[in-house]
Design a protein around this motif. Structure first.
Motif, PDB file in Angstrom:
ATOM      1  N   LYS A  57      45.055 -45.207  67.190  1.00 54.42           N
ATOM      2  CA  LYS A  57      45.132 -45.136  68.651  1.00 54.42           C
ATOM      3  C   LYS A  57      43.749 -44.807  69.181  1.00 54.42           C
ATOM      4  O   LYS A  57      43.143 -43.813  68.789  1.00 54.42           O
ATOM      5  CB  LYS A  57      46.116 -44.059  69.097  1.00 54.42           C
ATOM      6  N   GLY A  58      43.270 -45.653  70.075  1.00 49.11           N
ATOM      7  CA  GLY A  58      42.002 -45.397  70.726  1.00 49.11           C
ATOM      8  C   GLY A  58      42.169 -44.325  71.790  1.00 49.11           C
ATOM      9  O   GLY A  58      43.285 -43.936  72.142  1.00 49.11           O
ATOM     10  N   GLU A  59      41.054 -43.901  72.301  1.00 51.97           N
ATOM     11  CA  GLU A  59      41.046 -42.904  73.369  1.00 51.97           C
ATOM     12  C   GLU A  59      41.616 -43.505  74.655  1.00 51.97           C
ATOM     13  O   GLU A  59      41.357 -44.659  74.972  1.00 51.97           O
ATOM     14  CB  GLU A  59      39.596 -42.463  73.589  1.00 51.97           C
ATOM     15  N   LYS A  60      42.392 -42.713  75.386  1.00 50.19           N
ATOM     16  CA  LYS A  60      42.841 -43.137  76.714  1.00 50.19           C
ATOM     17  C   LYS A  60      41.699 -42.877  77.677  1.00 50.19           C
ATOM     18  O   LYS A  60      41.133 -41.787  77.685  1.00 50.19           O
ATOM     19  CB  LYS A  60      44.060 -42.330  77.175  1.00 50.19           C
ATOM     20  N   ILE A  61      41.359 -43.891  78.456  1.00 50.40           N
ATOM     21  CA  ILE A  61      40.266 -43.724  79.420  1.00 50.40           C
ATOM     22  C   ILE A  61      40.723 -44.168  80.806  1.00 50.40           C
ATOM     23  O   ILE A  61      41.640 -44.978  80.932  1.00 50.40           O
ATOM     24  CB  ILE A  61      39.003 -44.511  79.006  1.00 50.40           C
ATOM     25  N   LEU A  62      40.049 -43.653  81.801  1.00 52.87           N
ATOM     26  CA  LEU A  62      40.315 -44.025  83.184  1.00 52.87           C
ATOM     27  C   LEU A  62      39.327 -45.116  83.584  1.00 52.87           C
ATOM     28  O   LEU A  62      38.122 -44.979  83.374  1.00 52.87           O
ATOM     29  CB  LEU A  62      40.152 -42.805  84.098  1.00 52.87           C
ATOM     30  N   VAL A  63      39.855 -46.210  84.125  1.00 51.66           N
ATOM     31  CA  VAL A  63      39.031 -47.334  84.563  1.00 51.66           C
ATOM     32  C   VAL A  63      39.258 -47.513  86.060  1.00 51.66           C
ATOM     33  O   VAL A  63      40.389 -47.459  86.533  1.00 51.66           O
ATOM     34  CB  VAL A  63      39.422 -48.623  83.809  1.00 51.66           C
ATOM     35  N   ASN A  64      38.186 -47.721  86.785  1.00 50.12           N
ATOM     36  CA  ASN A  64      38.276 -47.880  88.241  1.00 50.12           C
ATOM     37  C   ASN A  64      38.666 -49.300  88.629  1.00 50.12           C
ATOM     38  O   ASN A  64      37.946 -49.996  89.348  1.00 50.12           O
ATOM     39  CB  ASN A  64      36.962 -47.467  88.913  1.00 50.12           C
ATOM     40  N   LYS A  65      39.801 -49.710  88.127  1.00 58.30           N
ATOM     41  CA  LYS A  65      40.395 -51.016  88.431  1.00 58.30           C
ATOM     42  C   LYS A  65      41.902 -50.831  88.476  1.00 58.30           C
ATOM     43  O   LYS A  65      42.457 -49.992  87.768  1.00 58.30           O
ATOM     44  CB  LYS A  65      40.075 -52.045  87.341  1.00 58.30           C
ATOM     45  N   SER A  66      42.564 -51.649  89.269  1.00 55.13           N
ATOM     46  CA  SER A  66      44.025 -51.589  89.302  1.00 55.13           C
ATOM     47  C   SER A  66      44.580 -52.134  87.992  1.00 55.13           C
ATOM     48  O   SER A  66      43.912 -52.902  87.278  1.00 55.13           O
ATOM     49  CB  SER A  66      44.561 -52.400  90.476  1.00 55.13           C
ATOM     50  N   ALA A  67      45.810 -51.771  87.689  1.00 54.90           N
ATOM     51  CA  ALA A  67      46.472 -52.294  86.487  1.00 54.90           C
ATOM     52  C   ALA A  67      46.553 -53.816  86.552  1.00 54.90           C
ATOM     53  O   ALA A  67      46.357 -54.504  85.553  1.00 54.90           O
ATOM     54  CB  ALA A  67      47.863 -51.674  86.347  1.00 54.90           C
ATOM     55  N   GLU A  68      46.798 -54.353  87.749  1.00 52.83           N
ATOM     56  CA  GLU A  68      46.869 -55.802  87.913  1.00 52.83           C
ATOM     57  C   GLU A  68      45.532 -56.464  87.587  1.00 52.83           C
ATOM     58  O   GLU A  68      45.486 -57.496  86.908  1.00 52.83           O
ATOM     59  CB  GLU A  68      47.296 -56.152  89.338  1.00 52.83           C
ATOM     60  N   ASP A  69      44.422 -55.875  88.058  1.00 50.60           N
ATOM     61  CA  ASP A  69      43.099 -56.447  87.784  1.00 50.60           C
ATOM     62  C   ASP A  69      42.783 -56.443  86.285  1.00 50.60           C
ATOM     63  O   ASP A  69      42.281 -57.428  85.742  1.00 50.60           O
ATOM     64  CB  ASP A  69      42.003 -55.677  88.526  1.00 50.60           C
ATOM     65  N   ILE A  70      43.069 -55.334  85.625  1.00 50.13           N
ATOM     66  CA  ILE A  70      42.790 -55.235  84.186  1.00 50.13           C
ATOM     67  C   ILE A  70      43.669 -56.220  83.422  1.00 50.13           C
ATOM     68  O   ILE A  70      43.193 -56.950  82.552  1.00 50.13           O
ATOM     69  CB  ILE A  70      43.015 -53.800  83.686  1.00 50.13           C
ATOM     70  N   TYR A  71      44.944 -56.255  83.763  1.00 47.53           N
ATOM     71  CA  TYR A  71      45.878 -57.156  83.104  1.00 47.53           C
ATOM     72  C   TYR A  71      45.450 -58.619  83.291  1.00 47.53           C
ATOM     73  O   TYR A  71      45.435 -59.400  82.333  1.00 47.53           O
ATOM     74  CB  TYR A  71      47.293 -56.944  83.647  1.00 47.53           C
ATOM     75  N   THR A  72      45.100 -58.984  84.502  1.00 47.90           N
ATOM     76  CA  THR A  72      44.700 -60.358  84.798  1.00 47.90           C
ATOM     77  C   THR A  72      43.478 -60.747  83.972  1.00 47.90           C
ATOM     78  O   THR A  72      43.424 -61.841  83.394  1.00 47.90           O
ATOM     79  CB  THR A  72      44.421 -60.524  86.305  1.00 47.90           C
ATOM     80  N   LEU A  73      42.511 -59.863  83.885  1.00 48.00           N
ATOM     81  CA  LEU A  73      41.307 -60.128  83.096  1.00 48.00           C
ATOM     82  C   LEU A  73      41.645 -60.245  81.608  1.00 48.00           C
ATOM     83  O   LEU A  73      41.290 -61.222  80.955  1.00 48.00           O
ATOM     84  CB  LEU A  73      40.280 -59.014  83.328  1.00 48.00           C
ATOM     85  N   ALA A  74      42.356 -59.255  81.078  1.00 47.56           N
ATOM     86  CA  ALA A  74      42.630 -59.216  79.639  1.00 47.56           C
ATOM     87  C   ALA A  74      43.652 -60.255  79.198  1.00 47.56           C
ATOM     88  O   ALA A  74      43.750 -60.535  78.003  1.00 47.56           O
ATOM     89  CB  ALA A  74      43.089 -57.813  79.246  1.00 47.56           C
ATOM     90  N   SER A  75      44.394 -60.831  80.114  1.00 52.61           N
ATOM     91  CA  SER A  75      45.368 -61.876  79.768  1.00 52.61           C
ATOM     92  C   SER A  75      44.694 -63.184  79.396  1.00 52.61           C
ATOM     93  O   SER A  75      45.323 -64.075  78.835  1.00 52.61           O
ATOM     94  CB  SER A  75      46.322 -62.132  80.937  1.00 52.61           C
ATOM     95  N   GLN A  76      43.431 -63.308  79.737  1.00 51.85           N
ATOM     96  CA  GLN A  76      42.670 -64.515  79.434  1.00 51.85           C
ATOM     97  C   GLN A  76      41.835 -64.259  78.181  1.00 51.85           C
ATOM     98  O   GLN A  76      40.883 -63.482  78.229  1.00 51.85           O
ATOM     99  CB  GLN A  76      41.764 -64.860  80.604  1.00 51.85           C
ATOM    100  N   PRO A  77      42.187 -64.885  77.061  1.00 52.63           N
ATOM    101  CA  PRO A  77      41.465 -64.618  75.818  1.00 52.63           C
ATOM    102  C   PRO A  77      39.945 -64.721  75.939  1.00 52.63           C
ATOM    103  O   PRO A  77      39.220 -63.925  75.349  1.00 52.63           O
ATOM    104  CB  PRO A  77      42.025 -65.669  74.856  1.00 52.63           C
TER     105      PRO A  77
END
Length: 130
Positions: free
Chosen positions: A4-24
């Motif tokens: 398990k990696g460290e939990k970190i706070l990112v200044n992006k919405s969950a939707e923004d992170i998901y949208t970015l990471a959904s694209q390989p």
């Protein structure tokens, strides 16, 4: 083997992170500087770090705005790499990478440190997205 990696706070919405990471192809933004190779298509990506063998990952599951699971594209290796996303505020989210693999003790001993380093590097990469 679970890492398990460290939990970190990112200044992006969950939707923004998901949208970015959904694209390989966008996973290259999370990769460490020691990346030697990165090739992506719509189903996954292949990457290699200096001095390491190539790793091929394919999208296994996408749960909107909360989880992305990538799995090994090689049948001989049985593992998942997950990105967990928790919305904290409208414009910030907590993210964590996890690794879950089934390896024999010998392989586990060989790959544990490089995998921990990869998880740490991916976490640092996510923290820098803008």
């Amino acid at each position: 083997m679970n890492i398990k990696g460290e939990k970190i706070l990112v200044n992006k919405s969950a939707e923004d992170i998901y949208t970015l990471a959904s694209q390989p192809s966008e996973f290259k933004k999370f990769m460490p500087e020691t990346i030697d190779k990165f090739e992506a298509d719509e189903d996954g990506f292949v990457f290699a770090l200096k001095g390491m063998p190539e790793i091929a990952l394919k999208m296994k599951e996408r749960i909107p705005y909360s989880k992305i699971i990538l799995s090994s594209a090689k049948e001989t290796l049985n593992f998942d790499l997950s990105l967990l996303i928790d919305q904290v505020t409208e414009s910030s989210s907590e993210v964590q990478f996890t690794f879950d693999g089934k390896f024999n003790m010998f392989i586990s001993a060989m790959v544990e440190k490089p995998l921990k380093n990869l998880i740490k590097a991916l976490t640092e990469g996510v923290s820098k997205i803008s």
